[in-house]
Enzyme design. Structure first.
Site, PDB file in Angstrom:
ATOM      1  N   LYS A 194       0.806  -1.211  -0.021  1.00  0.00           N
ATOM      2  CA  LYS A 194       0.329   0.016   0.598  1.00  0.00           C
ATOM      3  C   LYS A 194       0.680   1.297  -0.372  1.00  0.00           C
ATOM      4  O   LYS A 194       0.333   2.575  -0.728  1.00  0.00           O
ATOM      5  CB  LYS A 194      -0.991   0.111   1.179  1.00  0.00           C
ATOM      6  CG  LYS A 194      -1.903  -0.774   1.359  1.00  0.00           C
ATOM      7  CD  LYS A 194      -3.515  -0.829   1.913  1.00  0.00           C
ATOM      8  CE  LYS A 194      -4.905  -1.355   1.333  1.00  0.00           C
ATOM      9  NZ  LYS A 194      -4.355  -3.016   1.212  1.00  0.00           N
ATOM     10  N   GLU A 205     -10.251   6.584   2.653  1.00  0.00           N
ATOM     11  CA  GLU A 205     -11.582   5.863   3.478  1.00  0.00           C
ATOM     12  C   GLU A 205     -10.482   4.326   3.942  1.00  0.00           C
ATOM     13  O   GLU A 205      -9.104   4.199   3.198  1.00  0.00           O
ATOM     14  CB  GLU A 205     -12.330   5.281   2.301  1.00  0.00           C
ATOM     15  CG  GLU A 205     -11.598   3.483   1.361  1.00  0.00           C
ATOM     16  CD  GLU A 205     -10.556   4.355   0.505  1.00  0.00           C
ATOM     17  OE1 GLU A 205     -10.265   5.144  -0.046  1.00  0.00           O
ATOM     18  OE2 GLU A 205      -9.559   3.273  -0.162  1.00  0.00           O
ATOM     19  N   SER A 250       1.740  -9.852  -0.657  1.00  0.00           N
ATOM     20  CA  SER A 250       0.831  -8.159  -0.487  1.00  0.00           C
ATOM     21  C   SER A 250       1.851  -7.486   1.202  1.00  0.00           C
ATOM     22  O   SER A 250       2.261  -5.932   0.956  1.00  0.00           O
ATOM     23  CB  SER A 250      -0.042  -8.228  -0.667  1.00  0.00           C
ATOM     24  OG  SER A 250      -0.316  -8.696  -0.378  1.00  0.00           O
TER      25      SER A 250
HETATM   26  C1  LIG Z   1      -5.532  -4.537   1.405  1.00  0.00           C
HETATM   27  C2  LIG Z   1      -4.458  -5.194   1.280  1.00  0.00           C
HETATM   28  C3  LIG Z   1      -4.935  -5.861  -0.027  1.00  0.00           C
HETATM   29  C4  LIG Z   1      -5.918  -6.018  -0.914  1.00  0.00           C
HETATM   30  O1  LIG Z   1      -5.964  -4.495  -1.703  1.00  0.00           O
HETATM   31  P1  LIG Z   1      -5.248  -5.039  -3.265  1.00  0.00           P
HETATM   32  O2  LIG Z   1      -6.236  -4.157  -3.647  1.00  0.00           O
HETATM   33  O3  LIG Z   1      -6.429  -6.284  -3.749  1.00  0.00           O
HETATM   34  O4  LIG Z   1      -4.061  -5.001  -3.221  1.00  0.00           O
HETATM   35  C5  LIG Z   1      -4.436  -7.105  -0.013  1.00  0.00           C
HETATM   36  N1  LIG Z   1      -2.367  -7.310   0.858  1.00  0.00           N
HETATM   37  C6  LIG Z   1      -2.762  -7.039   1.794  1.00  0.00           C
HETATM   38  C7  LIG Z   1      -1.486  -6.905   2.213  1.00  0.00           C
HETATM   39  C8  LIG Z   1      -3.652  -5.316   1.790  1.00  0.00           C
HETATM   40  O5  LIG Z   1      -2.878  -4.780   2.948  1.00  0.00           O
END
Ligand SMILES: *Cc1c(COP(=O)(O)O)cnc(C)c1O
Length: 417
Positions: A108, A130, A397
């Site tokens: 993010k 948000e 992620s």
């Molecule tokens: C917010 C988040 C996601 C999901 O958001 P995407 O916009 O689909 O990438 C996935 N993994 C983590 C660690 C997140 O914080």
């Protein structure tokens, strides 16, 4: 070839230095995307569109953005070969793109640094965002602190109660957290309220949208800013393996980490693009967030895309153990990749994700975010279909510290947060 025709065109290298396919045309990905907004916001969204068109092609902007990514977020992130897991599963060589190692612990940060930089360039002094569980709120508050921007976060009352630690984090970082008490008091209502606030105070305020969703130009801005993940991954896997991977796998909530990594490979037709969506308690229950698997086309949050809907076409309540995947829609670019046959989207249940979370911890010593564990779970399912000469690149992620207590509870253990 089907895909070639549908995508009408070749790769162009533009802006931000990232790969941008020209299947995106005036805010549309095929029939998806668009700008479904009240008239009062049209001028403002066009201003944002124009400003972004200008800055994304400006070398100085891109240099500043890259500098922030490298020197603040800690990029480039590692592409890690999970040797033990690969031999244990007995198939493809598995590589993890370690977005969990970025500052603040997820992908993010890439988007919020880029959008806050854009906000400053546009002369804005205040950002709003948000947040669902608080991940995007914390990331935005972090970037706002760095840039000296005022910051207000909109968060559903339900989520505020469930995520008090993240509320405190945002406050520590200097942000004001506003409770949203409309609708189901969760993420989708927080998006609505942030849009409303943006209408009210557009002069000094930029809306830092957290995923590759919403009206144009947001899905493109977020995808461009996250495409650094795919760009790095492609370069790294070529260095390590001397050839492209058989598939790239990522979890999909709104779709920003997935589109970020996919963007590096969209024109490499031999590379399968696989998105793992949250099947919660199962796609045959009402408790899931599997938008492509179970959703229908619709218009919501300013875009045409797929959405989980009830039989009257109302946005359905969605559920996932993973707060980051608990969104009733998906970004328009994913809907297009799905309908064109270029992308594959698969459901992964809570149980499968939790098992993958535990497996990764035991096997590789990595506690990943429960969102990312959805991508890991699908990787575990399909690894054996490939040979050891082939590789899979999986987007991790985020890190899983935030999820440990919830996983313990899921397994019937009591721990204190
Ligand atoms: C917010 C988040 C996601 C999901 O958001 P995407 O916009 O689909 O990438 C996935 N993994 C983590 C660690 C997140 O914080």
């Amino acid at each position: 070839m089907k895909i070639k025709n549908k995508l009408h065109g070749t790769l162009v290298q533009k802006g931000i230095g990232h790969i941008n396919m020209n299947y995106e045309s005036r805010g549309r990905f095929g029939e998806f995307g668009g700008q479904y907004l009240p008239e009062t916001l049209m001028n403002e969204i066009h201003d944002l569109e124009k400003a972004y068109e200008h800055y994304k092609n400006l070398p100085e902007f891109n240099e500043e953005f890259m500098k922030l990514l490298n020197e603040y977020a800690g990029r480039p992130s590692l592409l890690y070969y999970a040797k033990k897991m690969s031999s244990n599963l007995g198939g493809a060589k598995i590589y993890f793109k370690r977005e969990d190692l970025n500052h603040t612990g997820s992908h993010k940060i890439n988007n919020v640094l880029g959008q806050c930089l854009l906000a400053v360039k546009m002369g804005k002094t205040r950002v709003i965002a948000e947040t669902g569980a608080g991940q995007h709120g914390v990331a935005t508050a972090t970037a706002a602190a760095l840039f000296g921007l005022q910051c207000e976060i909109f968060m559903g009352q339900e989520d505020i109660e469930r995520q008090s630690l993240n509320v405190y984090r945002m406050e520590l970082l200097g942000a004001k957290v506003n409770a949203v008490t409309s609708g189901t008091k969760t993420l989708k209502d927080a998006v609505n309220e942030t849009m409303r606030e943006w209408c009210r105070r557009i002069d000094d305020t930029h809306y830092v949208l957290g995923s590759a969703v919403g009206p144009h130009p947001f899905p493109s801005i977020v995808a461009d800013m996250q495409s650094v993940i795919g760009k790095e991954s492609r370069k790294q896997i070529l260095e390590l393996e001397g050839k492209l991977p058989a598939a790239v796998i990522a979890c999909v909530g709104g779709g920003s980490n997935a589109i970020g990594i996919f963007r590096g490979f969209t024109d490499d037709k031999g590379v399968r693009l696989i998105g793992a969506e949250a099947a919660g308690k199962g796609v045959d229950t009402l408790q899931h967030a599997a938008t492509i698997t179970k959703g229908e086309k619709g218009i919501f949050h300013g875009m045409k895309s797929y959405f989980c809907q009830d039989e009257n076409g109302m946005i359905a309540p969605v559920y996932s153990i993973s707060a980051g995947l608990d969104y009733p829609g998906i970004g328009p670019e994913h809907s297009f990749l799905h309908d064109s046959g270029r992308g594959e989207y698969v459901p992964v249940t809570d149980e499968e994700a939790v098992s993958a979370f535990e497996y990764l911890a035991r096997t590789e010593g990595i506690i990943c975010a429960i969102e990312s564990a959805h991508a890991v779970a699908h990787t575990i399912k399909i690894a054996k279909e490939f040979s050891p000469e082939e590789s899979l690149v999986v987007c991790l992620s985020g890190r899983g510290d935030k999820d440990v207590a919830a996983i313990a509870r899921f397994r019937g253990r009591n721990v204190y947060e």
